[in-house]
Design a protein around this motif. Sequence first.
Motif, PDB file in Angstrom:
ATOM      1  N   ASP A 130      34.463   1.906 -13.407  1.00  0.00           N
ATOM      2  CA  ASP A 130      34.306   3.339 -13.158  1.00  0.00           C
ATOM      3  C   ASP A 130      35.564   4.117 -13.544  1.00  0.00           C
ATOM      4  O   ASP A 130      35.474   5.264 -13.982  1.00  0.00           O
ATOM      5  N   ILE A 131      36.735   3.499 -13.382  1.00  0.00           N
ATOM      6  CA  ILE A 131      37.977   4.155 -13.823  1.00  0.00           C
ATOM      7  C   ILE A 131      37.924   4.371 -15.334  1.00  0.00           C
ATOM      8  O   ILE A 131      38.182   5.464 -15.825  1.00  0.00           O
ATOM      9  N   GLU A 132      37.560   3.323 -16.071  1.00  0.00           N
ATOM     10  CA  GLU A 132      37.457   3.446 -17.535  1.00  0.00           C
ATOM     11  C   GLU A 132      36.448   4.516 -17.923  1.00  0.00           C
ATOM     12  O   GLU A 132      36.712   5.345 -18.799  1.00  0.00           O
ATOM     13  N   ALA A 133      35.282   4.496 -17.275  1.00  0.00           N
ATOM     14  CA  ALA A 133      34.234   5.469 -17.587  1.00  0.00           C
ATOM     15  C   ALA A 133      34.715   6.889 -17.301  1.00  0.00           C
ATOM     16  O   ALA A 133      34.468   7.808 -18.090  1.00  0.00           O
ATOM     17  N   CYS A 134      35.415   7.078 -16.200  1.00  0.00           N
ATOM     18  CA  CYS A 134      35.929   8.405 -15.835  1.00  0.00           C
ATOM     19  C   CYS A 134      36.931   8.899 -16.880  1.00  0.00           C
ATOM     20  O   CYS A 134      36.835  10.022 -17.364  1.00  0.00           O
ATOM     21  N   VAL A 135      37.871   8.055 -17.241  1.00  0.00           N
ATOM     22  CA  VAL A 135      38.914   8.423 -18.204  1.00  0.00           C
ATOM     23  C   VAL A 135      38.313   8.719 -19.578  1.00  0.00           C
ATOM     24  O   VAL A 135      38.786   9.591 -20.298  1.00  0.00           O
TER      25      VAL A 135
END
Length: 165
Positions: A130-135
């Motif tokens: 989710d961090i990767e997707a958000c960024v």
Amino acid sequence: MYRNNLNEEEFITVRVQDPRLQNEGSWTSYVDYKIFLHTNSKAFTAKTSCVRRRYREFAWLRKQLQKYAGLAPVPALPGKLPFYIGCTDDFIEQRRQGLQQFLEKAIQSMVLLSDSQLHLFLQSQLSVGDIEACVNGHQPYTATEAILNYAMSNRGWTQEETLSR
């Protein structure tokens, strides 16, 4: 340390503490660590946060920071051992200290400190995916919104924490 307009020193304190064995007695056992952050730095959205992360997530963060840091050095992580070998109190404490040193060095680097993945890692309980997707703009929220949402949910701060500067 930096100075802000009020002539007050800017500080960022990060602590890796409280290792906990999860799924004890199963093949999926692991240790996670509480990361407590307290700051008055303008670089951070929330001034106090508390999240739990495991070693594998630290390894992911280091890899991501290396991708985007250019020539800036990325601190090393403590070594990895198979869990059944590395599940002694001494090993867990040495790893905790190594993870603490990793984060302390990372937040001292202006290049790494500008990476929103580091901020999401420290100030939200989002999974690494989710961090990767958000960024990458694949979530309906920004990094700042994710951090503020976590802080407002009251999970980002535990009342038992006391921190002296």
